[in-house]
Design an enzyme around this catalytic site. Structure first.
Site, mmCIF file in Angstrom:
data_model
loop_
_atom_site.group_PDB
_atom_site.id
_atom_site.type_symbol
_atom_site.label_atom_id
_atom_site.label_comp_id
_atom_site.label_asym_id
_atom_site.label_seq_id
_atom_site.Cartn_x
_atom_site.Cartn_y
_atom_site.Cartn_z
ATOM 1 N N ARG A 94 0.847 -1.190 0.000
ATOM 2 C CA ARG A 94 0.000 0.000 0.000
ATOM 3 C C ARG A 94 0.886 1.245 0.000
ATOM 4 O O ARG A 94 2.100 1.164 0.089
ATOM 5 C CB ARG A 94 -0.913 0.006 1.233
ATOM 6 N N MET A 150 3.164 4.498 -0.517
ATOM 7 C CA MET A 150 4.238 4.870 -1.430
ATOM 8 C C MET A 150 4.833 3.662 -2.128
ATOM 9 O O MET A 150 5.165 3.716 -3.319
ATOM 10 C CB MET A 150 5.321 5.649 -0.681
ATOM 11 N N ASP A 178 6.100 -7.351 1.527
ATOM 12 C CA ASP A 178 5.403 -6.746 2.665
ATOM 13 C C ASP A 178 5.033 -7.870 3.623
ATOM 14 O O ASP A 178 5.182 -9.056 3.299
ATOM 15 C CB ASP A 178 4.138 -6.004 2.196
ATOM 16 N N VAL A 203 11.324 -7.345 6.793
ATOM 17 C CA VAL A 203 12.597 -6.689 6.464
ATOM 18 C C VAL A 203 13.600 -6.725 7.614
ATOM 19 O O VAL A 203 14.800 -6.508 7.406
ATOM 20 C CB VAL A 203 12.379 -5.219 6.026
ATOM 21 N N TYR A 260 11.194 7.943 15.692
ATOM 22 C CA TYR A 260 11.056 8.008 14.236
ATOM 23 C C TYR A 260 12.198 8.821 13.628
ATOM 24 O O TYR A 260 12.867 8.370 12.688
ATOM 25 C CB TYR A 260 9.706 8.623 13.887
ATOM 26 N N LYS A 310 15.280 7.645 11.055
ATOM 27 C CA LYS A 310 15.410 8.245 9.730
ATOM 28 C C LYS A 310 16.727 9.008 9.581
ATOM 29 O O LYS A 310 17.312 9.035 8.490
ATOM 30 C CB LYS A 310 14.213 9.154 9.451
ATOM 31 N N THR A 363 -0.879 8.607 2.879
ATOM 32 C CA THR A 363 -0.791 7.155 2.875
ATOM 33 C C THR A 363 -1.551 6.587 4.065
ATOM 34 O O THR A 363 -1.837 7.294 5.030
ATOM 35 C CB THR A 363 0.678 6.710 2.978
#
Length: 254
Positions: free
Chosen positions: A21, A23, A42, A66, A157, A161, A192
């Site tokens: 789903r 991006m 996914d 992942v 987060y 990143k 999203t």
């Protein structure tokens, strides 16, 4: 879904993580339209399978965690054995949790590091050998505007990143001699499911008000940047940051 092969990625084989789903789905669809074969991965199996079926014969879905090294090895071996090469990796999979430094559960920290940071590292490491065999390739990491300027309540987060940004630069330096380019995209807020689930309507309205273009990005707009970086148009670009944020980093207030 009817797709037209315009050829910018003709003959290339891509892996897109977090592709069920948002991006990732948009990136997969655009890459297929441009001639690539795409393996979508996914942990959301039903949506991933349905999307791959809608995209046609050059799309395949594989269940993939992942954060698990053995699953990366199995995935990359399968892709190379099935399609002969790996040319492109988009490390798109990611999760978001918010919370003040003094309040957030350490379980959230461990989970976000596992997906957002460890997942990217494992992905990059796993495709080096097949990309060398293919004569080069393009790794595209998806980070965030929060990797350039942090925001309160997003210490976990932002931390993951920022790590993706740093790992991108190190990988670009190490892999340039092999013709493997590594770049990072920083969305500033895309419309999203993850974004909608992570933010209340009030916070979404507050975010949009801070964006000079006064709207969130469409996932397809992030996909267009990924297409450029995956294509031969970007053969002389590596280790670079690409901000797709509607101008939010121009806003001097947090």
């Amino acid at each position: 879904m009817e797709l037209t092969d315009t050829g910018r990625l003709h003959g290339k084989v891509a892996i897109v993580t977090g592709a069920a789903r948002g991006m990732g789905a948009a990136e997969a669809a655009l890459f297929i339209a441009e001639g690539a074969t795409v393996v979508l991965t996914d942990v959301i199996d039903d949506e991933g399978v349905a999307l791959a079926e809608s995209l046609g014969a050059r799309a395949e879905f594989r269940h993939h965690d992942v954060g698990e090294e053995s699953e990366w090895r199995a995935l990359v071996t399968y892709v190379e054995d099935s399609y002969g090469r790996v040319d492109i990796l988009i490390n798109n999979a990611g999760i978001s949790r918010a919370g003040l430094i003094e309040d957030f559960p350490l379980e959230d920290f461990d989970l976000m590091v596992r997906v957002n940071q460890r997942g990217v590292l494992l992905g990059m490491r796993s495709v080096i050998a097949p990309m060398r065999r293919a004569g080069g390739g393009s790794i595209i990491n998806i980070a965030s505007a929060a990797a350039i300027r942090a925001e309160p309540e997003h210490v976990i987060y932002s931390g993951t990143k920022f790590a993706v940004r740093g790992m991108t630069q190190v990988a670009a330096a190490e892999l340039a001699a092999d013709g493997i380019r590594v770049n990072v995209i920083h969305p500033g807020g895309a419309d999203t499911p993850m974004q909608r689930n992570a933010n209340s309507p009030e916070r979404r309205a507050w975010l949009v008000e801070r964006i000079p273009l006064k709207r969130l990005a469409e996932p397809s707009e992030i996909a267009e940047m990924a297409l450029f970086l995956a294509s031969d148009s970007a053969l002389y670009i590596t280790g670079a940051d690409f901000v797709v944020d509607g101008g939010i980093l121009l806003n001097t207030g947090l």
